[in-house]
Write a protein that holds these residues in place. Sequence first.
Motif, PDB file in Angstrom:
ATOM      1  N   LEU A   1       0.829  -1.202   0.000  1.00  0.00           N
ATOM      2  CA  LEU A   1       0.000   0.000   0.000  1.00  0.00           C
ATOM      3  C   LEU A   1       0.867   1.258   0.000  1.00  0.00           C
ATOM      4  O   LEU A   1       0.540   2.250  -0.662  1.00  0.00           O
ATOM      5  N   PHE A   2       1.956   1.222   0.743  1.00  0.00           N
ATOM      6  CA  PHE A   2       2.859   2.374   0.783  1.00  0.00           C
ATOM      7  C   PHE A   2       3.459   2.630  -0.598  1.00  0.00           C
ATOM      8  O   PHE A   2       3.516   3.773  -1.059  1.00  0.00           O
ATOM      9  N   LEU A   3       3.900   1.564  -1.268  1.00  0.00           N
ATOM     10  CA  LEU A   3       4.494   1.713  -2.599  1.00  0.00           C
ATOM     11  C   LEU A   3       3.463   2.195  -3.618  1.00  0.00           C
ATOM     12  O   LEU A   3       3.780   3.016  -4.493  1.00  0.00           O
ATOM     13  N   ILE A   4       2.226   1.692  -3.508  1.00  0.00           N
ATOM     14  CA  ILE A   4       1.166   2.141  -4.416  1.00  0.00           C
ATOM     15  C   ILE A   4       0.882   3.620  -4.211  1.00  0.00           C
ATOM     16  O   ILE A   4       0.776   4.390  -5.172  1.00  0.00           O
ATOM     17  N   ALA A   5       0.750   4.040  -2.945  1.00  0.00           N
ATOM     18  CA  ALA A   5       0.483   5.452  -2.651  1.00  0.00           C
ATOM     19  C   ALA A   5       1.618   6.341  -3.149  1.00  0.00           C
ATOM     20  O   ALA A   5       1.382   7.422  -3.713  1.00  0.00           O
ATOM     21  N   LEU A   6       2.854   5.881  -2.970  1.00  0.00           N
ATOM     22  CA  LEU A   6       4.005   6.654  -3.433  1.00  0.00           C
ATOM     23  C   LEU A   6       4.019   6.740  -4.958  1.00  0.00           C
ATOM     24  O   LEU A   6       4.326   7.784  -5.529  1.00  0.00           O
ATOM     25  N   GLY A   7       3.663   5.633  -5.612  1.00  0.00           N
ATOM     26  CA  GLY A   7       3.603   5.636  -7.070  1.00  0.00           C
ATOM     27  C   GLY A   7       2.518   6.552  -7.603  1.00  0.00           C
ATOM     28  O   GLY A   7       2.739   7.300  -8.570  1.00  0.00           O
ATOM     29  N   VAL A   8       1.352   6.522  -6.975  1.00  0.00           N
ATOM     30  CA  VAL A   8       0.256   7.404  -7.383  1.00  0.00           C
ATOM     31  C   VAL A   8       0.651   8.864  -7.194  1.00  0.00           C
ATOM     32  O   VAL A   8       0.411   9.713  -8.052  1.00  0.00           O
ATOM     33  N   GLN A   9       1.297   9.158  -6.072  1.00  0.00           N
ATOM     34  CA  GLN A   9       1.726  10.527  -5.795  1.00  0.00           C
ATOM     35  C   GLN A   9       2.729  11.011  -6.847  1.00  0.00           C
ATOM     36  O   GLN A   9       2.674  12.155  -7.294  1.00  0.00           O
TER      37      GLN A   9
ATOM     38  N   SER B   1      -5.779  11.792  -3.281  1.00  0.00           N
ATOM     39  CA  SER B   1      -5.459  11.915  -1.848  1.00  0.00           C
ATOM     40  C   SER B   1      -4.745  10.654  -1.363  1.00  0.00           C
ATOM     41  O   SER B   1      -5.193   9.985  -0.434  1.00  0.00           O
ATOM     42  N   PRO B   2      -3.610  10.292  -2.002  1.00  0.00           N
ATOM     43  CA  PRO B   2      -2.952   9.019  -1.647  1.00  0.00           C
ATOM     44  C   PRO B   2      -2.455   8.983  -0.210  1.00  0.00           C
ATOM     45  O   PRO B   2      -2.524   7.945   0.450  1.00  0.00           O
ATOM     46  N   LYS B   3      -1.957  10.089   0.290  1.00  0.00           N
ATOM     47  CA  LYS B   3      -1.424  10.115   1.657  1.00  0.00           C
ATOM     48  C   LYS B   3      -2.536   9.939   2.681  1.00  0.00           C
ATOM     49  O   LYS B   3      -2.408   9.170   3.645  1.00  0.00           O
ATOM     50  N   THR B   4      -3.654  10.623   2.466  1.00  0.00           N
ATOM     51  CA  THR B   4      -4.791  10.504   3.387  1.00  0.00           C
ATOM     52  C   THR B   4      -5.367   9.097   3.362  1.00  0.00           C
ATOM     53  O   THR B   4      -5.674   8.526   4.415  1.00  0.00           O
ATOM     54  N   MET B   5      -5.532   8.531   2.167  1.00  0.00           N
ATOM     55  CA  MET B   5      -6.083   7.178   2.075  1.00  0.00           C
ATOM     56  C   MET B   5      -5.154   6.170   2.738  1.00  0.00           C
ATOM     57  O   MET B   5      -5.610   5.225   3.394  1.00  0.00           O
ATOM     58  N   LEU B   6      -3.832   6.357   2.588  1.00  0.00           N
ATOM     59  CA  LEU B   6      -2.873   5.463   3.233  1.00  0.00           C
ATOM     60  C   LEU B   6      -3.033   5.539   4.754  1.00  0.00           C
ATOM     61  O   LEU B   6      -3.001   4.511   5.436  1.00  0.00           O
TER      62      LEU B   6
ATOM     63  N   THR C   1       8.321  12.892   4.349  1.00  0.00           N
ATOM     64  CA  THR C   1       9.413  13.322   3.466  1.00  0.00           C
ATOM     65  C   THR C   1       9.207  12.836   2.030  1.00  0.00           C
ATOM     66  O   THR C   1       9.334  13.603   1.088  1.00  0.00           O
ATOM     67  N   LEU C   2       8.853  11.574   1.885  1.00  0.00           N
ATOM     68  CA  LEU C   2       8.750  10.976   0.567  1.00  0.00           C
ATOM     69  C   LEU C   2       7.568  11.500  -0.224  1.00  0.00           C
ATOM     70  O   LEU C   2       7.559  11.447  -1.456  1.00  0.00           O
ATOM     71  N   PHE C   3       6.538  12.018   0.462  1.00  0.00           N
ATOM     72  CA  PHE C   3       5.372  12.540  -0.253  1.00  0.00           C
ATOM     73  C   PHE C   3       5.478  14.043  -0.480  1.00  0.00           C
ATOM     74  O   PHE C   3       4.466  14.733  -0.626  1.00  0.00           O
ATOM     75  N   GLY C   4       6.679  14.579  -0.502  1.00  0.00           N
ATOM     76  CA  GLY C   4       6.835  15.957  -0.941  1.00  0.00           C
ATOM     77  C   GLY C   4       7.142  16.940   0.164  1.00  0.00           C
ATOM     78  O   GLY C   4       7.098  18.151  -0.064  1.00  0.00           O
ATOM     79  N   GLY C   5       7.423  16.501   1.363  1.00  0.00           N
ATOM     80  CA  GLY C   5       7.779  17.438   2.417  1.00  0.00           C
ATOM     81  C   GLY C   5       6.567  18.065   3.065  1.00  0.00           C
ATOM     82  O   GLY C   5       5.427  17.713   2.787  1.00  0.00           O
ATOM     83  N   ALA C   6       6.824  19.022   3.943  1.00  0.00           N
ATOM     84  CA  ALA C   6       5.752  19.660   4.700  1.00  0.00           C
ATOM     85  C   ALA C   6       4.951  20.608   3.803  1.00  0.00           C
ATOM     86  O   ALA C   6       5.505  21.406   3.052  1.00  0.00           O
ATOM     87  N   LEU C   7       3.637  20.504   3.868  1.00  0.00           N
ATOM     88  CA  LEU C   7       2.761  21.359   3.103  1.00  0.00           C
ATOM     89  C   LEU C   7       2.855  22.799   3.607  1.00  0.00           C
ATOM     90  O   LEU C   7       2.841  23.038   4.811  1.00  0.00           O
TER      91      LEU C   7
END
Length: 334
Positions: A49-57, A270-275, A325-331
């Motif tokens: 799931l983590f890899l899928i979310a990272l790939g979608v992002q 919303s891959p991070k939220t769904m994860l 960090t991997l999903f783009g840092g702090a918003l």
Amino acid sequence: MAVKKRRVPMRRKRRTLHHYFIPSHHNNFRPHYLQVQSILINIAVVVLLFLIALGVQSLVIKSPSSQVGAVIAGVLVDLANQDRVAEGLATLAVSKTLQEAAQKKADDMAAREYFAHESPDGKSPWYWFGQAGYDFRFAGENLAVYFSDSEEVEKAWMNSPLHRANILSSHFTEVGIALAHGTYQGHETTFVVQMFGQPASAQSATVASAPAASAPVAGASAEALDVIIEDETFIAVRREGPLAALSEDAKPVGALKAPSSNSFWRALTSPKTMLQYIYTLIASLIIIALSFLALTEYRRMHLPSFARGLSVLALIVVLLLSSATLFGGALLIV
């Protein structure tokens, strides 16, 4: 003679659930959910799931096509309208002209690598309203950068009193949202611009193309603007003077019906939220099993089962922390 219905399958189902979570003599006081095979399956699911979310992002958020960007903008409009409806406010119509203004601002930030309401050469948000031909009575702007999740952006805006004031303002009747991919502070990122407005008249929103560069900019004169709220990075304004008011049911020409995003696009953008949601569910099941293990027949508690459950929880925590960090840092929002 009536034949009695067999209830064995239901009893077996309940007994299986009992075996999975509650230690007893039926499972040798070792819940199936904490045994090696189940733990390995949980670990595989968590990592996958983590890899899928990272790939979608990476594929959808970081390098959005114009079509995907429009979908993400639609999801953000839908989320904003949901928050407005929850507060008893009317939904915002999508203005093609405001979308154009937002896109011009987003493209400018991406091209010149800045993130602020005012550009390095002093252009205010209202400059872009004028470039798109939007003559407003009320106007406002929300910005976000390091965007990687639609729901996370909306939550961040709603948790900020001033940005929340824009989203929930009764002055605004229309919205336009746009995205642009670029670089900020040495990092590749996606800029989000959310522009709000109430047109000066029903006809002022009909302009679909940008005026010539020499055309007067709507709201450009400081004397013509009345500040509603302002701080170092945020402003919403009202134009002074007698302007034609819109009726309650007026729908300016050029306004689009606010889109309603489906669950698929909400999840995809919303891959991070769904994860986080799925990880919370998995962690809750493990905590339930560990709780039963600790409270039921604690003298016979199987320590390896307990350790395996804790290892999955630790993995979830590590991946959630890594996602920051991997999903783009702090918003960042302004």
